[in-house]
Design a protein around this motif. Sequence first.
Motif, PDB file in Angstrom:
ATOM      1  N   ILE A  13       0.937  -1.179   0.067  1.00 51.10           N
ATOM      2  CA  ILE A  13       0.074   0.104  -0.098  1.00 51.10           C
ATOM      3  C   ILE A  13       1.050   1.138   0.045  1.00 51.10           C
ATOM      4  O   ILE A  13       1.859   1.380   0.616  1.00 51.10           O
ATOM      5  N   ALA A  14       0.507   2.338  -0.953  1.00 50.89           N
ATOM      6  CA  ALA A  14       1.105   3.435  -0.656  1.00 50.89           C
ATOM      7  C   ALA A  14       0.536   4.284   0.750  1.00 50.89           C
ATOM      8  O   ALA A  14      -0.422   3.828   1.144  1.00 50.89           O
ATOM      9  N   ARG A  15       1.442   5.234   0.866  1.00 52.85           N
ATOM     10  CA  ARG A  15       1.259   5.948   2.446  1.00 52.85           C
ATOM     11  C   ARG A  15      -0.080   6.289   2.310  1.00 52.85           C
ATOM     12  O   ARG A  15      -0.856   6.234   3.508  1.00 52.85           O
ATOM     13  N   ASP A  16      -0.586   7.033   1.323  1.00 53.60           N
ATOM     14  CA  ASP A  16      -1.866   7.584   1.570  1.00 53.60           C
ATOM     15  C   ASP A  16      -3.008   6.653   0.764  1.00 53.60           C
ATOM     16  O   ASP A  16      -3.784   7.245   0.150  1.00 53.60           O
ATOM     17  N   GLY A  17      -2.737   5.309   0.504  1.00 49.28           N
ATOM     18  CA  GLY A  17      -3.488   4.819  -0.356  1.00 49.28           C
ATOM     19  C   GLY A  17      -4.930   4.506   0.160  1.00 49.28           C
ATOM     20  O   GLY A  17      -5.871   4.502  -0.356  1.00 49.28           O
ATOM     21  N   ILE A  18      -4.959   4.346   1.488  1.00 50.47           N
ATOM     22  CA  ILE A  18      -6.225   4.221   2.244  1.00 50.47           C
ATOM     23  C   ILE A  18      -5.975   5.142   3.493  1.00 50.47           C
ATOM     24  O   ILE A  18      -5.051   4.717   4.453  1.00 50.47           O
ATOM     25  N   PRO A  19      -6.710   6.237   3.561  1.00 44.15           N
ATOM     26  CA  PRO A  19      -6.473   7.232   4.696  1.00 44.15           C
ATOM     27  C   PRO A  19      -6.738   6.755   6.075  1.00 44.15           C
ATOM     28  O   PRO A  19      -7.586   5.804   6.274  1.00 44.15           O
ATOM     29  N   VAL A  20      -5.974   7.210   7.014  1.00 46.76           N
ATOM     30  CA  VAL A  20      -6.263   6.641   8.530  1.00 46.76           C
ATOM     31  C   VAL A  20      -6.996   8.228   8.909  1.00 46.76           C
ATOM     32  O   VAL A  20      -6.134   9.252   8.875  1.00 46.76           O
ATOM     33  N   ILE A  21      -8.354   8.059   9.384  1.00 43.94           N
ATOM     34  CA  ILE A  21      -8.837   9.214   9.777  1.00 43.94           C
ATOM     35  C   ILE A  21      -9.075   9.142  11.416  1.00 43.94           C
ATOM     36  O   ILE A  21      -9.765   8.179  11.837  1.00 43.94           O
ATOM     37  N   ASP A  22      -8.613   9.915  12.170  1.00 41.17           N
ATOM     38  CA  ASP A  22      -8.797  10.382  13.396  1.00 41.17           C
ATOM     39  C   ASP A  22     -10.378  10.886  13.818  1.00 41.17           C
ATOM     40  O   ASP A  22     -10.619  11.977  13.367  1.00 41.17           O
ATOM     41  N   PHE A  23     -11.056   9.981  14.291  1.00 41.57           N
ATOM     42  CA  PHE A  23     -12.506  10.420  14.480  1.00 41.57           C
ATOM     43  C   PHE A  23     -12.828  11.286  15.755  1.00 41.57           C
ATOM     44  O   PHE A  23     -13.826  11.685  15.820  1.00 41.57           O
ATOM     45  N   ALA A  24     -12.087  11.300  16.570  1.00 42.55           N
ATOM     46  CA  ALA A  24     -12.175  11.865  17.988  1.00 42.55           C
ATOM     47  C   ALA A  24     -12.684  13.573  17.857  1.00 42.55           C
ATOM     48  O   ALA A  24     -13.342  13.834  18.338  1.00 42.55           O
TER      49      ALA A  24
END
Length: 345
Positions: A13-24
């Motif tokens: 996976i590319a670093r931004d291939g699937i975003p990690v989203i902080d939901f707090a």
Amino acid sequence: MTAQLRYDAAEAIARDGIPVIDFAPFLYGSTQQRATVAVEIDRACRTIGFFYLVNHGVPEGLRQSVLAEARDFFGRSLDEKMACAPLLDGQWCGYLPARGAAEGTKPGGSLTEEGRKAKTVSGGSLEQFNMMRVRLADDPEYSSPDPIYQHNRWPEGAPGFVETMIVNQRALLSLAGELMRAFAIALGLDEAHFVRLHRSPLATFGLNFYPEPSPGAGDVGVGAHCDASSFTVLLQDDVGGLEVQTRDGRWIAAPVVPGAYVINIGDTMMAWTNGRFVSTFHRVVSRKPQDRFSATMFVNPDRDVVVEPVAALVDDAHPPLYEPFLNDDYMRGFFVKFYDSMFKP
């Protein structure tokens, strides 16, 4: 002998291939912070239809208890598991054995006449235990005898299993409500737009077991498919195996992000958003010599909801891409197809 389905290796996976989203910040922040998170979600849903959600508010202890109960259940004998398999046509609650090699239809295929008439569903080595949402006394359909509200078939002698699954359902439905608000804000709609369409949702929950591949067996846990839901919430163990297709047709491996849920858009949400949010092919491949366990929630709207592109997302430059359909008909057809692919020759 059932044909085996095999896939070539996916790209890292590319670093931004699937975003990690902080939901707090969305759960606890200001109006501006909520809007910022909604923009991140909008970007992910437009580009790949997947994102990781961290700081989502569901206790890690509960998440691990769900996986522990899954390991315990799938460790039972086949006879014990089949004792809580579906018995009536059109039902899918309870234990479902592996159904062999198969793939799904094209993205959005479940919305088409061709897709609805297809005889198979995505298969592989996957074993499942499926549950409908436990209805509460104030649900509009609480006393309904309609078989679309199926009865859960719990395993014998497992009170901890039942309690854990019910607590998990309540936690995930609460999270789903917050995600619906985030989707609506991302689309410039009233914040409660999707919440109103999921007051008594046909939400379904699954425990998933992908056995370690045996010598000579196929390595496909579940074939390439799109989900027929509004959206899906996935809990993975630490083994991994999820792979996602990019918009340009490449397959990328989606590594495990500790503490995260994987969220993906389904065909129903793609129809509502008139294709702005994308339902994306994904698959599970057993590339490690280990058993893999996961748990899913498929969020589906109320039975009487008519799904069609939201008027605010349709104009001369963006004509409607999907015909309206009644969710009652859509879900009945899906359940029947699922059952038939399992238990009928």
